[in-house]
Design an enzyme around this catalytic site. Structure first.
Site, PDB file in Angstrom:
ATOM      1  N   ARG A   1      54.682  49.428 118.626  1.00  0.00           N
ATOM      2  CA  ARG A   1      55.263  49.715 117.897  1.00  0.00           C
ATOM      3  C   ARG A   1      53.666  48.410 117.429  1.00  0.00           C
ATOM      4  O   ARG A   1      53.270  47.692 117.331  1.00  0.00           O
ATOM      5  CB  ARG A   1      56.675  48.150 117.181  1.00  0.00           C
ATOM      6  CG  ARG A   1      56.123  47.033 118.079  1.00  0.00           C
ATOM      7  CD  ARG A   1      57.785  45.980 118.429  1.00  0.00           C
ATOM      8  NE  ARG A   1      58.632  47.080 119.739  1.00  0.00           N
ATOM      9  CZ  ARG A   1      59.517  46.086 119.802  1.00  0.00           C
ATOM     10  NH1 ARG A   1      60.169  45.358 119.037  1.00  0.00           N
ATOM     11  NH2 ARG A   1      60.222  47.215 120.863  1.00  0.00           N
TER      12      ARG A   1
ATOM     13  N   ASP B   1      53.664  45.444 113.695  1.00  0.00           N
ATOM     14  CA  ASP B   1      53.605  44.420 112.548  1.00  0.00           C
ATOM     15  C   ASP B   1      53.961  44.753 111.247  1.00  0.00           C
ATOM     16  O   ASP B   1      53.269  45.980 111.097  1.00  0.00           O
ATOM     17  CB  ASP B   1      53.306  43.077 112.826  1.00  0.00           C
ATOM     18  CG  ASP B   1      53.490  42.431 113.913  1.00  0.00           C
ATOM     19  OD1 ASP B   1      54.805  42.924 114.639  1.00  0.00           O
ATOM     20  OD2 ASP B   1      52.743  42.013 114.904  1.00  0.00           O
TER      21      ASP B   1
ATOM     22  N   ARG C   1      46.776  38.148 115.880  1.00  0.00           N
ATOM     23  CA  ARG C   1      46.818  37.372 114.039  1.00  0.00           C
ATOM     24  C   ARG C   1      46.955  35.952 114.504  1.00  0.00           C
ATOM     25  O   ARG C   1      46.204  34.919 114.031  1.00  0.00           O
ATOM     26  CB  ARG C   1      47.744  37.812 113.357  1.00  0.00           C
ATOM     27  CG  ARG C   1      47.538  39.222 112.921  1.00  0.00           C
ATOM     28  CD  ARG C   1      49.023  39.548 112.175  1.00  0.00           C
ATOM     29  NE  ARG C   1      49.375  39.571 111.584  1.00  0.00           N
ATOM     30  CZ  ARG C   1      50.976  39.197 110.700  1.00  0.00           C
ATOM     31  NH1 ARG C   1      52.027  40.266 111.374  1.00  0.00           N
ATOM     32  NH2 ARG C   1      50.822  38.762 109.770  1.00  0.00           N
TER      33      ARG C   1
END
Length: 249
Positions: free
Chosen positions: A49, A51, A196
């Protein structure tokens, strides 16, 4: 037959990749497009996945289908049913036991920094514009403690549901090209917002707010609250998923 596809997408308009109830996601659009192509409800198995707002040049998914559509022409047919910000760029037949997620050996992510005092309309939502002078040597030094297997709890986003927070980063490479700085992360898997948050912390170090050793202090603390800010999703790309050749036909 088991079919593997390679997908690219601009994640700006989506609530992440993974299917979520009542939300627009990349996986939802892809599932609908493949089902419409095959004229049959089809389940897809994805490599992982990303974000909300994160992009991909090398996301993968596999699905099982009996189709007369030529495998080389399949991406074009699926793309007919997809919005313009999602594209299938490759399709191939793989072993029946192949799984896009569980057969993956490593993933490569890239964070793109546009290091300029002026914004550029063509890079909007494609890179993180960061107008400050950076000490790349300090940044590179701060990354050293992250290489290898560690508990990355301090760099995990809120509301993540995981069995554990142990992850293994194989390498972090930095390349400067004019006003662009590319940060390539290689690892088996990554926690929610992990790259991040690492980037947000490293940028604080590169600006001189902290010493490079601060990254190791955060890592050892296992506390998200003391880490740096989460860098914007617009600069992050899933570049590729690496599979062993014997997983592929």
């Amino acid at each position: 037959m088991n079919i593997l596809i390679k997908i690219t997408y601009d994640g700006t308009a989506y609530h992440g990749y993974q299917m979520q109830k009542n939300l627009k996601t990349v996986e939802l659009e892809l599932t609908k497009a493949i089902s419409n192509t095959l004229k049959k409800k089809t389940k897809i198995y994805s490599a992982g996945r990303t974000d909300r707002g994160v992009h991909a040049l090398g996301q993968y998914a596999n699905f099982f289908a009996d189709t007369t559509i030529n495998i080389g022409n399949l991406p074009r047919v699926i793309n007919f049913h997809l919005p313009s910000d999602i594209s299938v760029v490759k399709a191939q037949i793989v072993d029946e036991n192949f799984h896009a997620r569980f057969s993956a050996k490593a993933k490569k992510y890239r964070y793109i920094l546009y290091n300029s005092i002026y914004r550029n309309a063509l890079y909007y939502n494609r890179a993180y514009q960061f107008p400050f002078k950076l000490n790349l040597h300090a940044m590179e030094k701060s990354f050293e403690c992250l290489i290898g297997e560690h508990d990355f709890n301090a760099f995990m986003g809120r509301d993540a549901v995981v069995k554990d927070t142990i992850r293994n980063i194989y390498s972090i490479d930095i390349k400067k090209d004019g006003e662009f700085i590319y940060f390539d992360f290689y690892g088996k898997s990554f926690l929610k917002n992990m790259i991040r948050i690492i980037m947000g912390t490293a940028l604080e170090i590169a600006r001189g707010k902290f010493e490079p050793s601060y990254m190791e202090e955060l890592l050892n603390s296992k506390k998200r609250a003391v880490a740096g800010p989460t860098a914007p999703a617009s600069g992050l790309y899933l570049m590729d998923v690496i599979y062993l050749e014997d997983c592929l036909k």
